[in-house]
Scaffold this motif. Sequence first.
Motif, PDB file in Angstrom:
ATOM      1  N   GLN A  38       0.875  -1.060   0.299  1.00 13.97           N
ATOM      2  CA  GLN A  38       0.253   0.056  -0.032  1.00 13.97           C
ATOM      3  C   GLN A  38       0.894   0.692   0.038  1.00 13.97           C
ATOM      4  OE1 GLN A  38      -4.236  -0.239   0.918  1.00 13.97           O
ATOM      5  NE2 GLN A  38      -3.177  -1.529  -1.079  1.00 13.97           N
ATOM      6  N   SER A  39       0.414   2.465  -0.454  1.00 17.09           N
ATOM      7  CA  SER A  39       1.025   3.651  -0.419  1.00 17.09           C
ATOM      8  C   SER A  39      -0.207   4.320   0.260  1.00 17.09           C
ATOM      9  CB  SER A  39       1.233   4.676  -1.872  1.00 17.09           C
ATOM     10  OG  SER A  39      -0.072   4.354  -2.500  1.00 17.09           O
ATOM     11  N   ALA A  40       0.326   5.445   0.580  1.00 14.26           N
ATOM     12  CA  ALA A  40      -0.829   6.602   1.165  1.00 14.26           C
ATOM     13  C   ALA A  40      -0.264   8.074   0.976  1.00 14.26           C
ATOM     14  CB  ALA A  40      -0.318   6.128   2.794  1.00 14.26           C
ATOM     15  N   THR A  41      -2.010   8.818   0.997  1.00 15.76           N
ATOM     16  CA  THR A  41      -2.056   9.722   1.002  1.00 15.76           C
ATOM     17  C   THR A  41      -2.548  10.919   1.943  1.00 15.76           C
ATOM     18  OG1 THR A  41      -3.882  10.344  -0.479  1.00 15.76           O
ATOM     19  CG2 THR A  41      -1.732  10.125  -2.039  1.00 15.76           C
ATOM     20  N   PHE A  42      -2.123  11.839   2.158  1.00 20.76           N
ATOM     21  CA  PHE A  42      -3.458  12.579   2.785  1.00 20.76           C
ATOM     22  C   PHE A  42      -3.458  14.250   2.712  1.00 20.76           C
ATOM     23  CE2 PHE A  42      -3.086  15.757   6.641  1.00 20.76           C
ATOM     24  CZ  PHE A  42      -4.737  15.442   7.244  1.00 20.76           C
ATOM     25  N   GLY A  43      -4.964  14.361   2.593  1.00 21.43           N
ATOM     26  CA  GLY A  43      -5.502  15.396   1.987  1.00 21.43           C
ATOM     27  C   GLY A  43      -4.502  15.308   0.172  1.00 21.43           C
ATOM     28  N   GLY A  44      -4.066  14.339  -0.403  1.00 22.67           N
ATOM     29  CA  GLY A  44      -4.361  14.364  -1.500  1.00 22.67           C
ATOM     30  C   GLY A  44      -2.729  14.579  -2.001  1.00 22.67           C
ATOM     31  N   THR A  45      -1.834  14.325  -0.616  1.00 23.45           N
ATOM     32  CA  THR A  45      -0.214  14.662  -0.479  1.00 23.45           C
ATOM     33  C   THR A  45       0.108  13.487  -0.493  1.00 23.45           C
ATOM     34  OG1 THR A  45      -0.248  17.090  -0.111  1.00 23.45           O
ATOM     35  CG2 THR A  45       1.894  15.534  -0.098  1.00 23.45           C
ATOM     36  N   THR A  46       1.305  12.749  -0.934  1.00 24.02           N
ATOM     37  CA  THR A  46       2.114  11.240  -0.885  1.00 24.02           C
ATOM     38  C   THR A  46       2.478  11.588   0.724  1.00 24.02           C
ATOM     39  OG1 THR A  46       1.849  10.439  -3.275  1.00 24.02           O
ATOM     40  CG2 THR A  46       3.468   9.672  -1.585  1.00 24.02           C
ATOM     41  N   ILE A  47       2.188  10.870   0.930  1.00 18.93           N
ATOM     42  CA  ILE A  47       3.103  10.503   2.626  1.00 18.93           C
ATOM     43  C   ILE A  47       3.910   9.029   2.361  1.00 18.93           C
ATOM     44  CG2 ILE A  47       2.099  12.290   4.316  1.00 18.93           C
ATOM     45  CD1 ILE A  47       0.456   9.550   5.279  1.00 18.93           C
ATOM     46  N   MET A  48       3.320   7.727   1.922  1.00 15.16           N
ATOM     47  CA  MET A  48       3.917   6.513   1.708  1.00 15.16           C
ATOM     48  C   MET A  48       4.339   6.704   0.835  1.00 15.16           C
ATOM     49  SD  MET A  48       2.915   3.633   3.838  1.00 15.16           S
ATOM     50  CE  MET A  48       1.532   2.687   3.122  1.00 15.16           C
ATOM     51  N   ASN A  49       5.201   6.227  -0.059  1.00 18.55           N
ATOM     52  CA  ASN A  49       5.253   5.762  -0.775  1.00 18.55           C
ATOM     53  C   ASN A  49       5.068   3.749  -0.525  1.00 18.55           C
ATOM     54  OD1 ASN A  49       6.006   7.805  -2.722  1.00 18.55           O
ATOM     55  ND2 ASN A  49       8.730   7.554  -1.944  1.00 18.55           N
ATOM     56  N   THR A  50       5.184   3.232  -2.259  1.00 19.17           N
ATOM     57  CA  THR A  50       4.288   1.658  -1.558  1.00 19.17           C
ATOM     58  C   THR A  50       4.921   0.564  -0.642  1.00 19.17           C
ATOM     59  OG1 THR A  50       3.669   1.571  -3.836  1.00 19.17           O
ATOM     60  CG2 THR A  50       4.281   0.199  -2.809  1.00 19.17           C
ATOM     61  N   THR A  51       4.357   0.280   0.467  1.00 22.09           N
ATOM     62  CA  THR A  51       5.412  -0.566   1.236  1.00 22.09           C
ATOM     63  C   THR A  51       4.388  -1.434   1.590  1.00 22.09           C
ATOM     64  OG1 THR A  51       5.762   2.131   2.782  1.00 22.09           O
ATOM     65  CG2 THR A  51       5.863   0.254   4.195  1.00 22.09           C
ATOM     66  N   THR A  52       5.469  -2.406   2.735  1.00 25.92           N
ATOM     67  CA  THR A  52       4.106  -3.718   2.921  1.00 25.92           C
ATOM     68  C   THR A  52       3.694  -3.442   4.322  1.00 25.92           C
ATOM     69  OG1 THR A  52       5.715  -5.156   2.123  1.00 25.92           O
ATOM     70  CG2 THR A  52       4.693  -5.464   3.347  1.00 25.92           C
ATOM     71  N   CYS A  53       2.340  -3.370   4.064  1.00 28.09           N
ATOM     72  CA  CYS A  53       2.004  -3.252   5.631  1.00 28.09           C
ATOM     73  C   CYS A  53       1.220  -4.004   5.463  1.00 28.09           C
ATOM     74  CB  CYS A  53       0.137  -2.467   4.954  1.00 28.09           C
ATOM     75  SG  CYS A  53       1.091  -0.416   4.822  1.00 28.09           S
ATOM     76  N   VAL A  54       1.398  -5.034   7.452  1.00 25.96           N
ATOM     77  CA  VAL A  54       0.915  -6.024   8.217  1.00 25.96           C
ATOM     78  C   VAL A  54      -0.662  -5.782   8.341  1.00 25.96           C
ATOM     79  CG1 VAL A  54       0.721  -7.801   9.549  1.00 25.96           C
ATOM     80  CG2 VAL A  54       3.243  -7.481   8.286  1.00 25.96           C
ATOM     81  N   VAL A  55      -1.447  -6.572   8.095  1.00 32.08           N
ATOM     82  CA  VAL A  55      -2.694  -6.609   8.667  1.00 32.08           C
ATOM     83  C   VAL A  55      -3.183  -7.412  10.041  1.00 32.08           C
ATOM     84  CG1 VAL A  55      -5.349  -6.168   8.002  1.00 32.08           C
ATOM     85  CG2 VAL A  55      -4.389  -6.031   6.279  1.00 32.08           C
ATOM     86  N   ASP A  56      -3.749  -6.479  10.887  1.00 32.65           N
ATOM     87  CA  ASP A  56      -2.703  -6.541  12.367  1.00 32.65           C
ATOM     88  C   ASP A  56      -4.116  -6.587  12.837  1.00 32.65           C
ATOM     89  OD1 ASP A  56      -1.504  -8.268  14.161  1.00 32.65           O
ATOM     90  OD2 ASP A  56      -0.530  -6.469  14.639  1.00 32.65           O
ATOM     91  N   THR A  57      -5.097  -7.485  13.803  1.00 36.61           N
ATOM     92  CA  THR A  57      -5.679  -7.755  14.575  1.00 36.61           C
ATOM     93  C   THR A  57      -5.643  -7.252  15.873  1.00 36.61           C
ATOM     94  OG1 THR A  57      -6.192  -9.240  14.857  1.00 36.61           O
ATOM     95  CG2 THR A  57      -7.876  -8.457  13.161  1.00 36.61           C
TER      96      THR A  57
END
Length: 413
Positions: free
Chosen positions: A256-275
């Motif tokens: 996943q990558s991430a943006t805040f308000g349209g600004t990229t804050i995280m390039n493609t990164t491996t994210c663990v989906v963790d309860t």
Amino acid sequence: MAAACSFSLFALLVFSVTNVPPLVRGLSPVPFIVPVQRLVNTSTTGHNSVKVGQARLQAFNKARSGDFAASVPPAASLTDQIVTFTINPVVDGKNFSLIVDTGSSNTWVGANPENRLQPGLSLDLIEVTYGSGAVLAEAIEDSVDIVPGLVVENQSLGNAIASEGFDGVDGIMGFGPVDLTEGTLLADTEATIPTVMDNLFAQGTIPNETLGVFLAPTTEEDPVNGELSFGGIDTSKATGPMTFFQSTLPFWAISQSATFGGTTIMNTTTCVVDTGTTLLLLPDDSFTSYQDLTGATLDATTGLLSITEAQLSNLTTLSFIGTDINGETQHFDLTPNAQLFPRAFNTEIGGSADDIFLITASSGSTAASSIGCIMGQSFLQRTYAAFVTPDGDPGAAGIVGFATTPFTDATTN
């Protein structure tokens, strides 16, 4: 503000893709629905919860590198999480409160010495380190009665001899891929131990190896605020189609990558989906960018980001973006409200009732790390999640699906 979620309408077509079982549509009712209990830790602080998440991420990276049995010194108790979700199976006539953990795969009981099973005659030992706790247990086989009718026969599980970091619960039921059990059986460190989900499918109790997870945002209401669905997806909890992402072993980990308000804050990164993690943990540089854009300050007491009412009014959408199994770009958006820590519990973590805390913290890692991000409970409480082992093949890379729920846009915090 951007729409809460944007998914392509391919739910009915997705199942023609290789290794994706037909389980979203047409499977009604779901074979087994199990309620999830929410435990709020009133003795912890945000500091501890951040430390737990960071310690878990360090352990994830060790396992990702193949060092499954690496000893990671407990940095904090797993139950130092602000919120813990549990289910209550019965083993050998005893009721247990077990943490629901998609970030690990072993199942064991007996963290509470007063509620352990009788010692067996096993010469095999199981040792699991979580980065935020550890257990040494004898390996036994027993029936695990999750709810009436949903029984795992001859499940290999741990009966704790000693454990650290599990105050208030009896152990863990691990829902991660079976690869994570490699190295935990001390007599044969190359062996894996079939998980609860593996055995339920192999024994024909569930029609496919799918776990659905529905968690409601944490409030002061009924502690039963979620469910697990075994063997299918409870479509009554979703408000849109499922979007699936390819996972990479040995975790439920997606790119996943991430943006805040349209600004990229995280390039493609491996994210663990963790309860098993309370907060949403971003790589350190992404967290810094998010903090700068929100104007938040780090609260010295709780260790969480804090914003003012004026900054809240300017808070915008935090979007996670990835490529689904059809090769299409998808995003899931956390609304401003979804980025807030529940104010009802401010005072219980050392803050004041009027404080405005955020759920995002630093993972203590970088985007270039094997794993740099954890999408924890704070993310999962705004989505319906599905964890799929294709064709019931424990050695296959899994698939993680998301769908919107009534809580995706809800104002709860």
